[in-house]
Design an enzyme around this catalytic site. Structure first.
Site, PDB file in Angstrom:
ATOM      1  N   GLN A 113       0.833  -1.201   0.000  1.00  0.00           N
ATOM      2  CA  GLN A 113       0.000   0.000   0.000  1.00  0.00           C
ATOM      3  C   GLN A 113       0.871   1.256   0.000  1.00  0.00           C
ATOM      4  O   GLN A 113       1.807   1.364   0.790  1.00  0.00           O
ATOM      5  CB  GLN A 113      -0.934   0.021   1.212  1.00  0.00           C
ATOM      6  N   GLY A 114       0.544   2.173  -0.891  1.00  0.00           N
ATOM      7  CA  GLY A 114       1.341   3.400  -1.022  1.00  0.00           C
ATOM      8  C   GLY A 114       2.292   3.344  -2.201  1.00  0.00           C
ATOM      9  O   GLY A 114       2.777   4.366  -2.664  1.00  0.00           O
ATOM     10  N   ASP A 115       2.584   2.142  -2.663  1.00  0.00           N
ATOM     11  CA  ASP A 115       3.433   1.981  -3.858  1.00  0.00           C
ATOM     12  C   ASP A 115       2.605   2.068  -5.138  1.00  0.00           C
ATOM     13  O   ASP A 115       3.160   2.221  -6.232  1.00  0.00           O
ATOM     14  CB  ASP A 115       4.169   0.636  -3.833  1.00  0.00           C
TER      15      ASP A 115
END
Ligand code: 4AZ
Length: 262
Positions: free
Chosen positions: A211-213
């Site tokens: 998550q966040g990538d």
């Protein structure tokens, strides 16, 4: 001559100590992201992150020209341009001086996009002013079939979580993952569609985006092959990361990249 056994004993003690230190430090100590290592935007000048107006990093992206950023549709869907800024050349999210932060003036999301699992998870942002110091990355073309061959090593980059459910990374991280065959990825995910998705990861897991990538690049052969899109957990065995197959959107992407406004 009498020194020999002493040297041997000394070596044994040194080895024993080294072993004890190694055992005391958990194996994950220098394992960043899910299996990544620190990287620099000096080496990957095309990688950027998307931030909200309060500076919060929520996704990644790739500079495709001085004013265009390729990212995932799920990163920006429902947001207006004014709510997004693009940060380039800043390895450390906490730095106030590194790189540049540029407002977004236009958001194009693929017209067929509904949610990441259904595909077409691709978007192009238009920047309010050009970024010139950070060289763009060419996108995969319609002829780049062979670049997606099974076991091709690809590089993924991002500031996302360093473990499932964990915190996002303060620094840019990178990891190398092999492209997974379509049949194997279909076995992993019923929602996998090889027309517009591509998977990458090791069967044993351990190295993955998280998550966040999302929205960030998957690169090989000097081209943008994939956009981090979805997965199941992060780094789980037989659950590779799923990426938007950039090649499948070549015509639409080039049209967006070439036009001054979305
Ligand atoms: C995400 O939501 C995300 N493990 C990115 C990559 C993966 C899963 C989720 C792949 O940003």
């Amino acid at each position: 001559m009498r020194d020999k056994p002493r040297i041997g004993r000394l070596l044994a003690v040194v080895c024993l100590l080294a072993g004890m230190i190694a055992a005391a430090v958990p194996a994950s100590a220098d394992v960043r992201i899910v299996g990544g290592t620190k990287a620099s935007t000096d080496d990957y000048p095309f990688v950027v992150y998307l931030a909200s107006t309060d500076g919060f990093q929520f996704c990644g992206g790739t500079l495709a020209s001085s004013i265009k950023v390729v990212t995932a549709a799920h990163c920006v869907k429902g947001q207006t341009a004014g709510e997004i800024s693009v940060v380039a050349g800043r390895d450390d999210k906490k730095s106030k001086t590194e790189g540049v932060e540029v407002p977004v003036k236009g958001v194009w999301t693929h017209p067929k996009y509904t949610d990441a699992l259904a595909g077409h998870d691709v978007a192009v942002l238009t920047l309010a002013k050009p970024i010139t110091r950070y060289s763009p990355l060419p996108i995969a073309t319609s002829n780049d079939h062979s670049a997606y061959e099974q076991d091709t090593m690809a590089t993924i980059l991002g500031w996302g979580r360093t473990a499932s459910g964990g915190q996002t990374s303060q620094y840019l991280l990178k990891a190398d993952v092999p492209i997974v065959s379509d049949s194997s990825c279909s076995d992993s995910f019923t929602k996998y569609n090889s027309n517009w998705m591509v998977c990458a990861g090791y069967p044993q897991g351990g190295i993955d985006g998280c998550q966040g990538d999302s929205g960030g690049p998957m690169v090989a052969h000097g081209r943008l092959l994939g956009i981090s899109s979805w997965g199941e957990g992060c780094g789980l065995p037989n659950k590779p990361g799923v990426y938007t197959r950039v090649m499948a959107y070549y015509t639409e992407l080039m049209q967006q990249i070439k036009t001054p406004l979305p």
